[in-house]
Design a protein around this motif. Sequence first.
Motif, PDB file in Angstrom:
ATOM      1  N   ILE A 233       9.059  -3.125   0.697  1.00  0.00           N
ATOM      2  CA  ILE A 233       8.540  -4.227   1.513  1.00  0.00           C
ATOM      3  C   ILE A 233       9.545  -5.371   1.569  1.00  0.00           C
ATOM      4  CG2 ILE A 233       6.750  -6.018   1.569  1.00  0.00           C
ATOM      5  CD1 ILE A 233       4.815  -3.751   0.505  1.00  0.00           C
ATOM      6  N   GLU A 234      10.228  -5.618   0.465  1.00  0.00           N
ATOM      7  CA  GLU A 234      11.260  -6.660   0.445  1.00  0.00           C
ATOM      8  C   GLU A 234      12.367  -6.335   1.447  1.00  0.00           C
ATOM      9  OE1 GLU A 234      14.778  -7.826  -2.646  1.00  0.00           O
ATOM     10  OE2 GLU A 234      12.775  -7.569  -3.505  1.00  0.00           O
ATOM     11  N   LEU A 235      12.754  -5.076   1.503  1.00  0.00           N
ATOM     12  CA  LEU A 235      13.824  -4.658   2.412  1.00  0.00           C
ATOM     13  C   LEU A 235      13.362  -4.565   3.861  1.00  0.00           C
ATOM     14  CD1 LEU A 235      15.481  -1.865   0.240  1.00  0.00           C
ATOM     15  CD2 LEU A 235      16.500  -4.063   0.874  1.00  0.00           C
ATOM     16  N   LYS A 236      12.100  -4.176   4.053  1.00  0.00           N
ATOM     17  CA  LYS A 236      11.597  -3.953   5.413  1.00  0.00           C
ATOM     18  C   LYS A 236      10.131  -4.384   5.475  1.00  0.00           C
ATOM     19  CE  LYS A 236      11.808  -0.367   8.980  1.00  0.00           C
ATOM     20  NZ  LYS A 236      12.206   1.025   9.237  1.00  0.00           N
ATOM     21  N   PRO A 237       9.896  -5.663   5.701  1.00  0.00           N
ATOM     22  CA  PRO A 237       8.529  -6.196   5.676  1.00  0.00           C
ATOM     23  C   PRO A 237       7.575  -5.570   6.699  1.00  0.00           C
ATOM     24  CG  PRO A 237      10.136  -7.974   5.633  1.00  0.00           C
ATOM     25  CD  PRO A 237      10.901  -6.708   5.887  1.00  0.00           C
ATOM     26  N   GLU A 238       8.108  -4.888   7.684  1.00  0.00           N
ATOM     27  CA  GLU A 238       7.246  -4.262   8.691  1.00  0.00           C
ATOM     28  C   GLU A 238       6.912  -2.800   8.361  1.00  0.00           C
ATOM     29  OE1 GLU A 238      11.481  -3.515  10.088  1.00  0.00           O
ATOM     30  OE2 GLU A 238      10.430  -5.124   9.065  1.00  0.00           O
ATOM     31  N   LEU A 239       7.249  -2.328   7.167  1.00  0.00           N
ATOM     32  CA  LEU A 239       6.998  -0.939   6.777  1.00  0.00           C
ATOM     33  C   LEU A 239       5.533  -0.791   6.345  1.00  0.00           C
ATOM     34  CD1 LEU A 239       8.238   1.873   6.454  1.00  0.00           C
ATOM     35  CD2 LEU A 239       8.927   1.214   4.142  1.00  0.00           C
ATOM     36  N   ALA A 240       4.702  -0.464   7.303  1.00  0.00           N
ATOM     37  CA  ALA A 240       3.252  -0.406   7.087  1.00  0.00           C
ATOM     38  C   ALA A 240       2.864   0.585   5.999  1.00  0.00           C
ATOM     39  CB  ALA A 240       2.555  -0.058   8.403  1.00  0.00           C
ATOM     40  N   LEU A 241       3.530   1.726   5.938  1.00  0.00           N
ATOM     41  CA  LEU A 241       3.186   2.722   4.934  1.00  0.00           C
ATOM     42  C   LEU A 241       3.375   2.207   3.515  1.00  0.00           C
ATOM     43  CD1 LEU A 241       4.698   5.943   6.552  1.00  0.00           C
ATOM     44  CD2 LEU A 241       2.275   5.423   6.200  1.00  0.00           C
ATOM     45  N   ALA A 242       4.325   1.307   3.315  1.00  0.00           N
ATOM     46  CA  ALA A 242       4.537   0.744   1.984  1.00  0.00           C
ATOM     47  C   ALA A 242       3.351  -0.143   1.584  1.00  0.00           C
ATOM     48  CB  ALA A 242       5.841  -0.037   1.930  1.00  0.00           C
ATOM     49  N   TYR A 243       2.822  -0.911   2.521  1.00  0.00           N
ATOM     50  CA  TYR A 243       1.643  -1.729   2.223  1.00  0.00           C
ATOM     51  C   TYR A 243       0.442  -0.834   1.921  1.00  0.00           C
ATOM     52  CZ  TYR A 243       4.031  -5.943   3.806  1.00  0.00           C
ATOM     53  OH  TYR A 243       4.910  -6.996   3.936  1.00  0.00           O
TER      54      TYR A 243
ATOM     55  N   ALA B  15      -3.000  -2.356   8.089  1.00  0.00           N
ATOM     56  CA  ALA B  15      -3.750  -2.177   9.344  1.00  0.00           C
ATOM     57  C   ALA B  15      -3.140  -3.023  10.458  1.00  0.00           C
ATOM     58  CB  ALA B  15      -5.216  -2.534   9.130  1.00  0.00           C
ATOM     59  N   GLU B  16      -2.821  -4.260  10.139  1.00  0.00           N
ATOM     60  CA  GLU B  16      -2.220  -5.168  11.126  1.00  0.00           C
ATOM     61  C   GLU B  16      -0.899  -4.596  11.658  1.00  0.00           C
ATOM     62  OE1 GLU B  16       0.270  -9.252  10.629  1.00  0.00           O
ATOM     63  OE2 GLU B  16      -1.718  -9.242   9.691  1.00  0.00           O
ATOM     64  N   LEU B  17      -0.078  -4.110  10.752  1.00  0.00           N
ATOM     65  CA  LEU B  17       1.226  -3.553  11.167  1.00  0.00           C
ATOM     66  C   LEU B  17       1.053  -2.268  11.964  1.00  0.00           C
ATOM     67  CD1 LEU B  17       3.275  -4.277   7.932  1.00  0.00           C
ATOM     68  CD2 LEU B  17       3.652  -5.290  10.203  1.00  0.00           C
ATOM     69  N   PHE B  18       0.150  -1.390  11.515  1.00  0.00           N
ATOM     70  CA  PHE B  18      -0.092  -0.157  12.278  1.00  0.00           C
ATOM     71  C   PHE B  18      -0.542  -0.492  13.698  1.00  0.00           C
ATOM     72  CE2 PHE B  18      -0.970   2.067   8.059  1.00  0.00           C
ATOM     73  CZ  PHE B  18       0.227   2.765   8.068  1.00  0.00           C
ATOM     74  N   LYS B  19      -1.395  -1.490  13.833  1.00  0.00           N
ATOM     75  CA  LYS B  19      -1.869  -1.891  15.161  1.00  0.00           C
ATOM     76  C   LYS B  19      -0.712  -2.420  16.002  1.00  0.00           C
ATOM     77  CE  LYS B  19      -5.390  -4.599  17.482  1.00  0.00           C
ATOM     78  NZ  LYS B  19      -6.528  -5.515  17.323  1.00  0.00           N
ATOM     79  N   GLN B  20       0.101  -3.313  15.416  1.00  0.00           N
ATOM     80  CA  GLN B  20       1.258  -3.870  16.137  1.00  0.00           C
ATOM     81  C   GLN B  20       2.226  -2.773  16.579  1.00  0.00           C
ATOM     82  OE1 GLN B  20       3.125  -6.697  13.546  1.00  0.00           O
ATOM     83  NE2 GLN B  20       1.449  -8.168  13.700  1.00  0.00           N
ATOM     84  N   GLN B  21       2.362  -1.749  15.760  1.00  0.00           N
ATOM     85  CA  GLN B  21       3.320  -0.680  16.029  1.00  0.00           C
ATOM     86  C   GLN B  21       2.733   0.430  16.903  1.00  0.00           C
ATOM     87  OE1 GLN B  21       4.441   0.274  11.972  1.00  0.00           O
ATOM     88  NE2 GLN B  21       5.375  -1.738  11.695  1.00  0.00           N
ATOM     89  N   GLY B  22       1.480   0.274  17.300  1.00  0.00           N
ATOM     90  CA  GLY B  22       0.858   1.245  18.189  1.00  0.00           C
ATOM     91  C   GLY B  22       0.432   2.531  17.505  1.00  0.00           C
ATOM     92  N   ASN B  23       0.334   2.526  16.192  1.00  0.00           N
ATOM     93  CA  ASN B  23      -0.084   3.718  15.452  1.00  0.00           C
ATOM     94  C   ASN B  23      -1.600   3.655  15.279  1.00  0.00           C
ATOM     95  OD1 ASN B  23      -0.582   5.773  13.607  1.00  0.00           O
ATOM     96  ND2 ASN B  23       1.338   5.440  12.513  1.00  0.00           N
ATOM     97  N   THR B  24      -2.311   4.043  16.321  1.00  0.00           N
ATOM     98  CA  THR B  24      -3.764   3.902  16.340  1.00  0.00           C
ATOM     99  C   THR B  24      -4.453   4.776  15.299  1.00  0.00           C
ATOM    100  OG1 THR B  24      -3.897   5.500  18.150  1.00  0.00           O
ATOM    101  CG2 THR B  24      -3.872   3.163  18.749  1.00  0.00           C
ATOM    102  N   ASP B  25      -3.909   5.952  15.038  1.00  0.00           N
ATOM    103  CA  ASP B  25      -4.505   6.849  14.046  1.00  0.00           C
ATOM    104  C   ASP B  25      -4.497   6.195  12.665  1.00  0.00           C
ATOM    105  OD1 ASP B  25      -5.628   9.276  13.043  1.00  0.00           O
ATOM    106  OD2 ASP B  25      -3.630   9.865  12.358  1.00  0.00           O
ATOM    107  N   PHE B  26      -3.344   5.711  12.236  1.00  0.00           N
ATOM    108  CA  PHE B  26      -3.255   5.079  10.923  1.00  0.00           C
ATOM    109  C   PHE B  26      -3.950   3.723  10.906  1.00  0.00           C
ATOM    110  CE2 PHE B  26      -0.577   8.403   9.542  1.00  0.00           C
ATOM    111  CZ  PHE B  26      -0.512   8.327   8.163  1.00  0.00           C
ATOM    112  N   TYR B  27      -3.948   3.025  12.011  1.00  0.00           N
ATOM    113  CA  TYR B  27      -4.689   1.764  12.087  1.00  0.00           C
ATOM    114  C   TYR B  27      -6.165   2.011  11.806  1.00  0.00           C
ATOM    115  CZ  TYR B  27      -7.314  -2.114  14.069  1.00  0.00           C
ATOM    116  OH  TYR B  27      -8.212  -3.130  14.238  1.00  0.00           O
ATOM    117  N   GLN B  28      -6.722   3.023  12.451  1.00  0.00           N
ATOM    118  CA  GLN B  28      -8.142   3.318  12.261  1.00  0.00           C
ATOM    119  C   GLN B  28      -8.421   3.764  10.831  1.00  0.00           C
ATOM    120  OE1 GLN B  28     -10.528   2.561  14.597  1.00  0.00           O
ATOM    121  NE2 GLN B  28     -11.758   2.823  12.763  1.00  0.00           N
ATOM    122  N   LYS B  29      -7.550   4.577  10.265  1.00  0.00           N
ATOM    123  CA  LYS B  29      -7.745   5.011   8.875  1.00  0.00           C
ATOM    124  C   LYS B  29      -7.666   3.824   7.928  1.00  0.00           C
ATOM    125  CE  LYS B  29      -6.365   9.711   9.551  1.00  0.00           C
ATOM    126  NZ  LYS B  29      -5.358  10.682   9.672  1.00  0.00           N
TER     127      LYS B  29
END
Length: 193
Positions: free
Chosen positions: A134-144, A168-182
């Motif tokens: 997360i420190e290296l890539k704050p937008e890495l949703a899977l790490a959160y 969830a916020e990052l998955f939504k921003q990135q258009g990953n609806t499947d992971f956002y919903q999960k």
Amino acid sequence: MKPTTLIISALLLTQLPLQPATALPLQPTIAIAQSNPTAADYIAQGDAKYKSGDNAGAIGDYNRALAIDAQNTEAYTSRGIAKSTAEDKPGAIQDFDKAIALNPRIAELYNIRAVTKYESGAKQAAIADYDRAIELKPELALAYLGRSIAKYEFNDKKGSIQDMKKAAELFKQQGNTDFYQKAMNYLKMLQNE
């Protein structure tokens, strides 16, 4: 293990995209047909074997790639993924360690090592790797998402909820609806527990 932990762990362990690192086209027979195959040829062939379920064959090809180029991050990463899938977690972690030593600024390497550490029971070490990813890539949703699950194991419900919200916020921003919903489903479970 708490019932919610089992459900959330299933998300982490079965849904993360554990795939070999290469994006090369798969040419399993062409690579070895060449008179002087390169490390990339063996990696591509290993990726094809991995995707077909032949972990041992894939590991053999990644070994050949590393015999040609012992500094190949992609080969270490792909071999680590194959070893992890084959339940050789210590071997996988060693390969991820080598990949990180070669390229310490790639967040995804820390994330995949964190998943493997978590699977092997080293949950505190997994959190440290998620933190670094997360420190290296704050937008890495899977790490959160992964860190949320690991924090839950330490009864850090507040931290777990906070990380799952961010995932969830990052998955939504990135258009990953499947992971956002999960992530939203698991967030509701966490909040209602």
